[in-house]
Design a protein around this motif. Structure first.
Motif, PDB file in Angstrom:
ATOM      1  N   TYR A  89     -25.862  35.630  -1.206  1.00 45.47           N
ATOM      2  CA  TYR A  89     -25.129  34.562  -0.758  1.00 45.47           C
ATOM      3  C   TYR A  89     -24.344  34.570   0.819  1.00 45.47           C
ATOM      4  CZ  TYR A  89     -24.080  34.996  -5.616  1.00 45.47           C
ATOM      5  OH  TYR A  89     -24.280  35.250  -7.237  1.00 45.47           O
ATOM      6  N   VAL A  90     -24.751  35.744   1.465  1.00 42.62           N
ATOM      7  CA  VAL A  90     -24.527  35.027   2.968  1.00 42.62           C
ATOM      8  C   VAL A  90     -25.824  35.475   3.477  1.00 42.62           C
ATOM      9  CG1 VAL A  90     -23.058  36.798   5.008  1.00 42.62           C
ATOM     10  CG2 VAL A  90     -22.224  36.968   2.799  1.00 42.62           C
ATOM     11  N   TRP A  92     -23.776  30.737   1.081  1.00 43.56           N
ATOM     12  CA  TRP A  92     -22.579  30.600   0.856  1.00 43.56           C
ATOM     13  C   TRP A  92     -21.020  30.566   1.460  1.00 43.56           C
ATOM     14  CZ3 TRP A  92     -23.719  30.901  -5.488  1.00 43.56           C
ATOM     15  CH2 TRP A  92     -24.752  29.416  -5.916  1.00 43.56           C
ATOM     16  N   LEU A  93     -21.124  32.067   1.891  1.00 46.15           N
ATOM     17  CA  LEU A  93     -20.012  32.283   2.351  1.00 46.15           C
ATOM     18  C   LEU A  93     -20.147  33.291   3.434  1.00 46.15           C
ATOM     19  CD1 LEU A  93     -17.457  32.315   0.128  1.00 46.15           C
ATOM     20  CD2 LEU A  93     -17.355  34.773   0.508  1.00 46.15           C
ATOM     21  N   SER A  94     -19.185  32.639   4.415  1.00 46.68           N
ATOM     22  CA  SER A  94     -19.114  33.420   6.193  1.00 46.68           C
ATOM     23  C   SER A  94     -19.312  35.049   6.126  1.00 46.68           C
ATOM     24  CB  SER A  94     -18.069  32.826   7.355  1.00 46.68           C
ATOM     25  OG  SER A  94     -16.706  33.037   6.444  1.00 46.68           O
ATOM     26  N   SER A 118     -15.493  36.288   5.260  1.00 47.61           N
ATOM     27  CA  SER A 118     -15.057  35.800   4.517  1.00 47.61           C
ATOM     28  C   SER A 118     -15.865  36.575   3.262  1.00 47.61           C
ATOM     29  CB  SER A 118     -15.854  34.337   3.661  1.00 47.61           C
ATOM     30  OG  SER A 118     -14.685  33.484   5.061  1.00 47.61           O
ATOM     31  N   TYR A 119     -16.696  37.007   3.970  1.00 42.24           N
ATOM     32  CA  TYR A 119     -17.303  38.053   2.451  1.00 42.24           C
ATOM     33  C   TYR A 119     -16.256  39.394   3.291  1.00 42.24           C
ATOM     34  CZ  TYR A 119     -20.900  40.918   0.174  1.00 42.24           C
ATOM     35  OH  TYR A 119     -21.571  41.445  -0.725  1.00 42.24           O
ATOM     36  N   ILE A 123     -16.719  34.650  -5.274  1.00 43.21           N
ATOM     37  CA  ILE A 123     -17.725  34.041  -4.456  1.00 43.21           C
ATOM     38  C   ILE A 123     -17.754  32.779  -5.318  1.00 43.21           C
ATOM     39  CG2 ILE A 123     -20.015  34.231  -4.336  1.00 43.21           C
ATOM     40  CD1 ILE A 123     -20.369  36.759  -3.338  1.00 43.21           C
ATOM     41  N   TYR A 165     -15.197  30.861  -5.075  1.00 45.43           N
ATOM     42  CA  TYR A 165     -14.996  30.204  -3.432  1.00 45.43           C
ATOM     43  C   TYR A 165     -16.090  28.710  -4.056  1.00 45.43           C
ATOM     44  CZ  TYR A 165     -12.841  33.297  -0.119  1.00 45.43           C
ATOM     45  OH  TYR A 165     -11.977  34.027   0.733  1.00 45.43           O
ATOM     46  N   ARG A 166     -16.994  29.174  -4.064  1.00 45.50           N
ATOM     47  CA  ARG A 166     -18.285  28.466  -4.611  1.00 45.50           C
ATOM     48  C   ARG A 166     -17.970  27.283  -5.491  1.00 45.50           C
ATOM     49  NH1 ARG A 166     -21.703  26.160  -1.467  1.00 45.50           N
ATOM     50  NH2 ARG A 166     -23.828  25.311  -2.720  1.00 45.50           N
ATOM     51  N   SER A 174     -11.619  30.025   7.902  1.00 44.75           N
ATOM     52  CA  SER A 174     -12.463  30.640   7.404  1.00 44.75           C
ATOM     53  C   SER A 174     -12.951  29.922   5.893  1.00 44.75           C
ATOM     54  CB  SER A 174     -11.802  31.784   6.580  1.00 44.75           C
ATOM     55  OG  SER A 174     -11.065  32.028   7.091  1.00 44.75           O
ATOM     56  N   ASP A 175     -13.960  29.889   5.342  1.00 41.78           N
ATOM     57  CA  ASP A 175     -13.647  29.458   3.652  1.00 41.78           C
ATOM     58  C   ASP A 175     -12.490  29.437   3.144  1.00 41.78           C
ATOM     59  OD1 ASP A 175     -16.976  29.265   3.812  1.00 41.78           O
ATOM     60  OD2 ASP A 175     -16.585  31.154   4.359  1.00 41.78           O
TER      61      ASP A 175
END
Length: 390
Positions: A35-36, A41-43, A46-47, A69, A72-73, A186-187
């Motif tokens: 994912y990162v 999908w995430l910084s 944020s992760y 996740i 967030y998405r 951030s996200d």
């Protein structure tokens, strides 16, 4: 395009659910890589914040990170799809095991050993990647080290919560002034504070209402629900910690034999995905396939409600200037906790010979330097284990 967006959330989570062996720490490594690193999908920040929050909450940390996740998405539906994709493969495998396989089935030990070595490579790769952003200077490196050492020397599920709280206090004192304002961007999770409040209300309602109702009226399915829900709601430290609680709940009161219980737990260790899916096996043994699905729902519901309820407020707090230092130190502490879990149980249970170290090193080289995708590493590790370690 909207449909494809949600299909992507589900299919990627499903692929992870089919290939993520090795337990919660390995799952976090798989998520970070997918994912990162790959999907972005995430910084990184944020992760790391999401992992810190999940370590602090009761329930299965890796599943809560996966749900987060998805939230967030794709909002609430994205969280549900991410949960289903990651969880259903092991649920169906364990229900099938409960229904159709003998309890003394001997697993292919070589195959499982190969998958253990895959976990070593995956987690080592993730720790190196996360350390570059979470422990980039000496103070944070010391926080990570002290967290690791404390967890190894005083191994108890509640210790990790104390470590994170103490790190938050230290970070507030040391790092608040040194964090720039742009780091606060951030996200953001698309869940409102009102939605989060409803989720938290439902978490406590399902925790306290069933015991009260059962005092007045014996409802077998409600009692069944209560046992799994409380197990999922009140346990820190993941699937290994929930084992004695489930044994107390089901082995003697329901007549389930200890041998059957342990056979299911062994099967849970052998399949990919979260260890909390052990509930699917127990539910299927006691009440058939529908019981397995219902037990899984009850076991994971508190984790889902907690992450949905906490994320909107966490999203607000972690972007507050006064909280930035605390979150930075908490992330460094989480890195230390991951390193501790990498040593015990992942390293200690996997590295028992020079052959094992050589194979794990090969897998790590292919992942870290040759940039192989994680699913290829899983397949290669499984094949090496099946053919050479049996």
């Amino acid at each position: 395009m909207v449909l494809k967006h949600y299909v992507d959330i589900f299919t990627i989570a499903l692929r992870l659910g089919l290939t993520s062996f090795g337990g919660p720490t390995a799952h976090l490594a798989y998520f970070h890589n997918e994912y990162v690193k790959q999907k972005r999908w995430l910084s990184e920040k944020s992760y790391a914040d999401l992992v810190a929050l999940s370590q602090f909450l009761p329930g299965p940390a890796s599943s809560q990170v996966g749900i987060g996740i998805g939230l967030y998405r794709g909002g609430l539906l994205g969280g549900i799809l991410a949960f289903l994709g990651f969880t259903l493969p092991s649920v169906f495998l364990l229900i099938a095991f409960a229904m159709w396989f003998p309890t003394d089935l001997a697993f292919a030990t070589g195959l499982l050993k190969g998958l253990q070595l895959v976990a070593v490579a995956i987690v080592a790769h993730a720790i190196i990647g996360m350390s570059q952003s979470l422990a980039s200077d000496a103070p944070r490196q010391w926080i990570a080290f002290v967290a690791m050492a404390t967890m190894l020397l005083f191994p108890h599920p509640f210790i990790q919560v104390g470590i994170i709280l103490i790190a938050a206090c230290i970070g507030r004192l040391l790092f608040t002034q040194g964090i720039s304002r742009e780091n606060s961007t951030s996200d953001r999770v698309p869940i409102s504070k009102r939605g989060g409040s409803i989720a938290l209300f439902l978490f406590f309602f399902f925790l306290f209402a069933p015991p009260i109702i059962l005092v007045w009226k014996d409802i077998p399915m409600l009692s069944f629900f209560e046992s799994f829900y409380q197990s999922g709601a009140l346990v820190f430290g993941g699937g290994h910690v929930v084992l004695p609680l489930l044994e107390q709940q089901f082995v003697s009161p329901t007549g389930l034999s200890g041998e059957t219980f342990l056979a299911g737990y062994g099967a849970t260790q052998a399949v990919p995905g979260p260890l909390f899916t052990f509930a699917a096996y127990l539910g299927a043994v006691l009440n058939g396939p529908i019981g397995g699905l219902f037990a899984t729902f009850a076991m994971f519901l508190p984790a889902f409600l907690l992450i949905v309820g906490a994320l909107p407020f966490w999203d607000l707090l972690r972007n507050n200037a006064h909280m930035q230092g605390s979150v930075s130190a908490m992330n460094a502490a989480v890195l230390g906790l991951l390193i501790a879990a990498f040593y015990d149980p992942i390293w200690t249970s996997s590295m028992t010979s020079s052959v094992h170290f050589t194979i794990a090193s090969l897998l790590f080289l292919l992942l870290q330097f040759q940039k192989w995708p994680s699913w290829k590493i899983v397949l290669l590790g499984a094949m090496i284990g099946a053919f050479f370690l049996s």
